[in-house]
Design a protein around this motif. Structure first.
Motif, PDB file in Angstrom:
ATOM      1  N   ASN A 117       4.861  -6.073 -11.046  1.00 20.47           N
ATOM      2  CA  ASN A 117       3.468  -5.316 -11.992  1.00 20.47           C
ATOM      3  C   ASN A 117       3.782  -6.148 -12.759  1.00 20.47           C
ATOM      4  O   ASN A 117       5.423  -6.153 -13.232  1.00 20.47           O
ATOM      5  CB  ASN A 117       3.309  -4.033 -11.847  1.00 20.47           C
ATOM      6  CG  ASN A 117       2.036  -3.833 -12.891  1.00 20.47           C
ATOM      7  OD1 ASN A 117       1.395  -4.624 -13.776  1.00 20.47           O
ATOM      8  ND2 ASN A 117       1.562  -2.468 -12.520  1.00 20.47           N
ATOM      9  N   GLU A 118       3.668  -6.919 -14.222  1.00 20.79           N
ATOM     10  CA  GLU A 118       3.552  -7.136 -15.163  1.00 20.79           C
ATOM     11  C   GLU A 118       4.018  -6.265 -16.009  1.00 20.79           C
ATOM     12  O   GLU A 118       5.395  -6.396 -16.978  1.00 20.79           O
ATOM     13  CB  GLU A 118       2.982  -8.450 -15.605  1.00 20.79           C
ATOM     14  CG  GLU A 118       1.863  -7.929 -16.102  1.00 20.79           C
ATOM     15  CD  GLU A 118       1.177  -9.160 -16.599  1.00 20.79           C
ATOM     16  OE1 GLU A 118       1.213 -10.151 -16.401  1.00 20.79           O
ATOM     17  OE2 GLU A 118      -0.872  -8.712 -17.062  1.00 20.79           O
ATOM     18  N   VAL A 119       4.211  -4.785 -15.577  1.00 17.01           N
ATOM     19  CA  VAL A 119       3.918  -3.776 -16.511  1.00 17.01           C
ATOM     20  C   VAL A 119       5.247  -3.395 -16.841  1.00 17.01           C
ATOM     21  O   VAL A 119       5.978  -2.865 -17.411  1.00 17.01           O
ATOM     22  CB  VAL A 119       3.552  -3.135 -16.516  1.00 17.01           C
ATOM     23  CG1 VAL A 119       3.320  -1.836 -17.275  1.00 17.01           C
ATOM     24  CG2 VAL A 119       1.579  -3.492 -16.704  1.00 17.01           C
ATOM     25  N   ASP A 143      11.023   0.800 -17.494  1.00 16.22           N
ATOM     26  CA  ASP A 143      10.905   1.887 -17.606  1.00 16.22           C
ATOM     27  C   ASP A 143       9.915   2.832 -17.019  1.00 16.22           C
ATOM     28  O   ASP A 143       9.678   3.984 -17.241  1.00 16.22           O
ATOM     29  CB  ASP A 143      11.467   2.637 -19.583  1.00 16.22           C
ATOM     30  CG  ASP A 143      12.486   2.545 -19.710  1.00 16.22           C
ATOM     31  OD1 ASP A 143      13.794   2.861 -18.963  1.00 16.22           O
ATOM     32  OD2 ASP A 143      12.805   2.189 -20.913  1.00 16.22           O
ATOM     33  N   ARG A 144       8.396   1.633 -17.334  1.00 15.20           N
ATOM     34  CA  ARG A 144       7.882   2.003 -16.532  1.00 15.20           C
ATOM     35  C   ARG A 144       7.590   2.871 -14.961  1.00 15.20           C
ATOM     36  O   ARG A 144       6.800   3.238 -14.228  1.00 15.20           O
ATOM     37  CB  ARG A 144       6.341   1.341 -16.499  1.00 15.20           C
ATOM     38  CG  ARG A 144       6.110   1.499 -18.316  1.00 15.20           C
ATOM     39  CD  ARG A 144       5.752   2.153 -19.344  1.00 15.20           C
ATOM     40  NE  ARG A 144       4.129   3.143 -18.341  1.00 15.20           N
ATOM     41  CZ  ARG A 144       3.031   2.807 -18.284  1.00 15.20           C
ATOM     42  NH1 ARG A 144       2.744   1.918 -18.900  1.00 15.20           N
ATOM     43  NH2 ARG A 144       1.852   3.363 -17.478  1.00 15.20           N
ATOM     44  N   LEU A 145       8.658   2.820 -14.519  1.00 13.48           N
ATOM     45  CA  LEU A 145       8.871   2.846 -12.937  1.00 13.48           C
ATOM     46  C   LEU A 145       8.758   4.399 -12.852  1.00 13.48           C
ATOM     47  O   LEU A 145       9.331   4.960 -13.449  1.00 13.48           O
ATOM     48  CB  LEU A 145      10.516   2.842 -12.566  1.00 13.48           C
ATOM     49  CG  LEU A 145      10.574   2.617 -11.059  1.00 13.48           C
ATOM     50  CD1 LEU A 145      10.405   2.022 -10.734  1.00 13.48           C
ATOM     51  CD2 LEU A 145      11.826   2.098 -11.216  1.00 13.48           C
ATOM     52  N   ASN A 187       1.599   1.157 -10.347  1.00 15.46           N
ATOM     53  CA  ASN A 187       1.174   0.498  -9.147  1.00 15.46           C
ATOM     54  C   ASN A 187       2.291  -0.439  -9.443  1.00 15.46           C
ATOM     55  O   ASN A 187       2.603  -1.404  -9.927  1.00 15.46           O
ATOM     56  CB  ASN A 187       0.420  -0.450  -8.673  1.00 15.46           C
ATOM     57  CG  ASN A 187      -0.866  -1.605  -9.742  1.00 15.46           C
ATOM     58  OD1 ASN A 187      -0.849  -1.059 -10.552  1.00 15.46           O
ATOM     59  ND2 ASN A 187      -0.206  -2.388  -8.965  1.00 15.46           N
ATOM     60  N   LEU A 188       3.732  -0.689  -8.266  1.00 16.45           N
ATOM     61  CA  LEU A 188       4.982  -1.845  -8.725  1.00 16.45           C
ATOM     62  C   LEU A 188       4.168  -2.996  -7.366  1.00 16.45           C
ATOM     63  O   LEU A 188       4.898  -4.004  -8.877  1.00 16.45           O
ATOM     64  CB  LEU A 188       5.767  -0.783  -7.329  1.00 16.45           C
ATOM     65  CG  LEU A 188       7.482  -1.745  -7.318  1.00 16.45           C
ATOM     66  CD1 LEU A 188       7.668  -2.077  -8.294  1.00 16.45           C
ATOM     67  CD2 LEU A 188       8.742  -1.308  -6.654  1.00 16.45           C
ATOM     68  N   LEU A 189       3.624  -3.106  -7.223  1.00 19.00           N
ATOM     69  CA  LEU A 189       3.097  -4.291  -5.952  1.00 19.00           C
ATOM     70  C   LEU A 189       1.903  -4.936  -6.173  1.00 19.00           C
ATOM     71  O   LEU A 189       1.018  -4.147  -6.740  1.00 19.00           O
ATOM     72  CB  LEU A 189       3.936  -3.988  -5.162  1.00 19.00           C
ATOM     73  CG  LEU A 189       5.177  -3.846  -4.442  1.00 19.00           C
ATOM     74  CD1 LEU A 189       5.861  -3.755  -2.934  1.00 19.00           C
ATOM     75  CD2 LEU A 189       6.289  -4.933  -5.275  1.00 19.00           C
ATOM     76  N   THR A 190       2.088  -5.494  -6.810  1.00 21.18           N
ATOM     77  CA  THR A 190       0.164  -6.269  -6.868  1.00 21.18           C
ATOM     78  C   THR A 190       0.337  -8.463  -5.978  1.00 21.18           C
ATOM     79  O   THR A 190       1.395  -8.497  -5.640  1.00 21.18           O
ATOM     80  CB  THR A 190       0.119  -6.430  -8.239  1.00 21.18           C
ATOM     81  OG1 THR A 190      -1.284  -6.847  -7.717  1.00 21.18           O
ATOM     82  CG2 THR A 190       0.649  -6.845  -8.876  1.00 21.18           C
ATOM     83  N   ASP A 207       1.143  -1.455  -0.003  1.00 23.53           N
ATOM     84  CA  ASP A 207       0.041  -0.021   0.006  1.00 23.53           C
ATOM     85  C   ASP A 207       0.787   0.885  -0.147  1.00 23.53           C
ATOM     86  O   ASP A 207       0.874   2.158  -0.631  1.00 23.53           O
ATOM     87  CB  ASP A 207      -0.421   0.154   0.917  1.00 23.53           C
ATOM     88  CG  ASP A 207      -1.852   0.608   1.005  1.00 23.53           C
ATOM     89  OD1 ASP A 207      -2.146   1.355  -0.289  1.00 23.53           O
ATOM     90  OD2 ASP A 207      -2.835   1.361   2.186  1.00 23.53           O
ATOM     91  N   ALA A 208       2.411   1.393   1.141  1.00 23.35           N
ATOM     92  CA  ALA A 208       2.624   1.924   1.011  1.00 23.35           C
ATOM     93  C   ALA A 208       3.618   2.431  -0.730  1.00 23.35           C
ATOM     94  O   ALA A 208       3.878   4.019  -0.620  1.00 23.35           O
ATOM     95  CB  ALA A 208       3.092   2.086   2.450  1.00 23.35           C
ATOM     96  N   VAL A 209       4.165   1.510  -1.056  1.00 27.05           N
ATOM     97  CA  VAL A 209       4.923   1.573  -1.933  1.00 27.05           C
ATOM     98  C   VAL A 209       4.352   2.337  -3.686  1.00 27.05           C
ATOM     99  O   VAL A 209       4.440   3.026  -3.826  1.00 27.05           O
ATOM    100  CB  VAL A 209       5.588   0.281  -2.994  1.00 27.05           C
ATOM    101  CG1 VAL A 209       6.450   0.481  -3.444  1.00 27.05           C
ATOM    102  CG2 VAL A 209       6.753  -0.209  -1.215  1.00 27.05           C
ATOM    103  N   ASN A 210       3.102   1.123  -3.498  1.00 29.08           N
ATOM    104  CA  ASN A 210       2.060   1.273  -4.295  1.00 29.08           C
ATOM    105  C   ASN A 210       1.901   3.193  -4.707  1.00 29.08           C
ATOM    106  O   ASN A 210       0.716   4.150  -5.499  1.00 29.08           O
ATOM    107  CB  ASN A 210       0.720   0.635  -5.131  1.00 29.08           C
ATOM    108  CG  ASN A 210       1.149  -0.431  -5.307  1.00 29.08           C
ATOM    109  OD1 ASN A 210       2.394  -0.663  -5.453  1.00 29.08           O
ATOM    110  ND2 ASN A 210       0.431  -1.395  -4.707  1.00 29.08           N
TER     111      ASN A 210
END
Length: 615
Positions: free
Chosen positions: A490-492, A498-500, A451-454, A432-435
């Motif tokens: 996240n698979e993206v 580069d979507r970071l 979002n980075l984590l899922t 939650d904090a990261v996303n």
């Protein structure tokens, strides 16, 4: 006046008594190293004297050999068995705690602290070269390694829970087997002892089985004589032998016995989000129960009892130990919902009001009042009210209103469910904090952040939860669906690093990294788990593991030491001392020799009396 041959009868009784004692000594020596054997001794007493109507009154009539008895003290048996059930509990806890500690220990390469440090270091590399695809890919890869660490821990803990569950069945089956054996031995003992003899070897065998049983579960035994109602003064020789386990369950009543039957929970009967499928509940049935019989006739064995004891108590503590944090509340309303019923439940425990700590399954078993139901979904209002929708296919009656409601049961030990819950809480808080930081930022190309984590929707598929599904569409459940088993990146971002999100504002330059600075600050300062920062997860959880491991090891060592002491006390009383038996051998040999000499002497007297005395 006594017969002239009276002395021969007296000497013969001494000969028989000495012979019985010699045979018993020989039996003791032969079984000096036999496990479970109790030293035996001959019980003798003087024969009733004969009244001879002479001035000296009565004449001694020799000796009677009454019985061959075991030398055994029930006090030491009780002490030994009480210690065994405590030792069994501590042994199982120590063994499984050591495995949990091993899983979570940081080896400097693949442990949490090492992986988290690598991830932070790779983040700093991105911050020094925000536009470099390679550094972003390294950061995403290191974050992926961190999620895989939790995947592996989750899998290891589930495997351990499955092993523990299998051992519970083995334990229950062995208890049932011992019950059957004891019931059979009871019958053999009574058949023999109703003839007036003592079945010493069979009693030793029964006591050995009870000793084995006491390590698996707490045991209490009672033996009472069987009385002839028509003639109470007559000694029947038969006894009623009873065994109670787990504080009051009658396992054996002479020739009748009960079984502990493990019944696997159905796939929709789970009580914890993280449990492996097929966990066993224990039922209590009669000895004639066979696999495939109707389980509805079986009675329930209380898994939450504090009196179970033995290895079974330790195994249940590891398998089900949730630190007493389980779902429980008060039903406030039952109403029709479509073609089924909905049950509203008010909770008061603070941990039940926080979905990051929630561990109830999305669908499973729920206990309402005195009945069990299945629910296929639930809602949470974000405060203190849950609504469960009863599975219409299993609905047999309308749930009681204003009844106590629970899912699973409380086990105050910190076992596998507790550690899984702690792990899930960190994952949800951290994600939650990261996303929040990542979705509110922008890429170096000024694209909106993702979002980075899922989490994976299914363990066997690549489909992942979207950010909306984890937040706005989650109906106040937040990151509830994230857990150690499906935690991932996240698979993206895995496909295109580069979507970071490196920028906090779209107006920032390509080489700026304010958003990553926010992320680094969050890692270092934000308290997300038990008053600690993200990187201190292992410190908190490993402290629990280490304490439990230390306590269980101390207890196991203590009970092992007591077991040796009590065993020595038992052996000093009921064990065979070879030196003592050697002394007895000489003593009874002398007695036999003297009785033989007495017969020889009397033979000479009778020869003189019969052959040489003239008339």
């Amino acid at each position: 006046m006594t017969s002239q041959f009276f002395g021969l009868n007296i000497a013969a009784s001494g000969l028989r008594a000495a012979n019985a004692a010699l045979n018993t000594t020989a039996n003791n020596i032969s079984n000096a190293n036999t496990d479970g054997y109790s030293r035996q001794k001959v019980k003798q007493e003087a024969s009733d004297a004969l009244r001879v109507f002479a001035t000296y009154g009565c004449a001694g009539a020799g000796v009677d050999t009454i019985a061959i008895e075991r030398v055994r003290d029930s006090f030491y048996d009780a002490k030994y068995r009480n210690n065994e059930q405590l030792r069994g509990t501590a042994t199982q806890k120590n063994y499984y705690n050591s495995l949990i500690e091993e899983y979570m220990d940081d080896d400097g390469t693949t442990g949490f602290s090492s992986l988290f440090s690598k991830m932070e270091a790779s983040l700093e590399s991105v911050m020094t070269a925000a536009g470099t695809t390679e550094t972003k890919a390294t950061f995403v890869s290191n974050m992926k390694a961190l999620t895989e660490y939790f995947n592996n821990i989750y899998s290891s803990l589930q495997n351990e829970q499955a092993d523990c569950n299998a051992e519970i069945k083995l334990c229950a089956d062995r208890i049932s087997s011992i019950a059957q054996e004891v019931a059979s031995i009871n019958k053999q003992i009574n058949i023999i002892e109703m003839t007036g003899t003592t079945a010493n070897e069979l009693r030793d065998k029964r006591d050995t089985l009870i000793d084995e049983l006491s390590k698996m579960i707490s045991v209490e035994t009672k033996e009472t004589p069987v009385v002839d109602e028509n003639n109470p003064s007559r000694v029947t020789g038969a006894t009623r032998y009873q065994i109670w386990v787990a504080g009051g369950y009658e396992l054996v009543d002479t020739y009748e016995y009960r079984k502990m039957i493990c019944v696997s929970r159905e796939d929709d009967g789970s009580t914890n989000q993280n449990d492996v499928s097929g966990l066993f509940d224990i039922k209590w049935g009669y000895g004639n129960y066979k696999d495939g019989d109707d389980i509805s006739e079986l009675s329930y064995f209380e898994l939450d009892s504090k009196l179970i004891g033995g290895e079974l108590q330790g195994l249940l503590a590891i398998r089900d130990g949730n630190n007493n944090q389980y779902f429980h509340g008060k039903g406030t309303d039952v109403y029709k919902s479509g073609d089924t019923y909905a049950v509203e439940v008010k909770v008061t425990a603070e941990y039940l009001k926080d979905m990051t700590k929630c561990s109830i399954p999305e669908d499973g078993s729920i206990h309402i009042g005195a009945k069990d139901y299945r629910y296929d979904s639930f809602d949470f209002d974000g405060d203190s009210t849950y609504t469960f929708y009863i599975d219409k296919n299993t609905l047999t009656s309308i749930p009681d209103n204003n009844a106590n409601v629970s899912i699973g049961y409380g086990n105050d030990y910190q076992g596998i469910p507790y550690y899984m819950s702690q792990m899930n809480e960190w994952i949800r808080q951290f994600s939650d904090a990261v996303n929040q930081i990542m979705v509110n930022g922008y890429t170096s190309d000024s694209l909106e952040g993702v979002n980075l984590l899922t989490g994976s929707m299914d363990m066997n598929s690549a489909a992942q939860y979207s950010y909306a599904q984890l937040t706005t569409l989650s109906e106040n459940k937040g990151y509830y669906k994230l857990r150690g088993g499906n935690f991932t990146v996240n698979e993206v971002l895995q496909d295109n690093s580069d979507r970071l999100s490196t920028k906090a504002d779209i107006t920032e330059g390509e080489s700026e990294f304010v958003n990553l600075t926010k992320l680094k600050t969050m890692f270092d300062t934000q308290k997300i788990f038990r008053g600690a920062t993200s990187g201190e997860f292992l410190t908190k959880v490993l402290a629990d593991v280490a304490l439990n491991r230390s306590n269980s090891k101390t207890l196991e060592d203590t009970y092992n030491s007591l077991e040796k002491t009590i065993t020595n006390q038992r052996l000093s009383d009921s064990g065979v001392d070879e030196d003592e038996e050697a002394a007895n051998l000489v003593k009874y040999q002398n007695a036999y020799t003297l009785s033989s000499k007495m017969i020889q002497t009397l033979t000479e007297i009778y020869d003189r009396l019969i052959l040489e005395t003239g008339v």
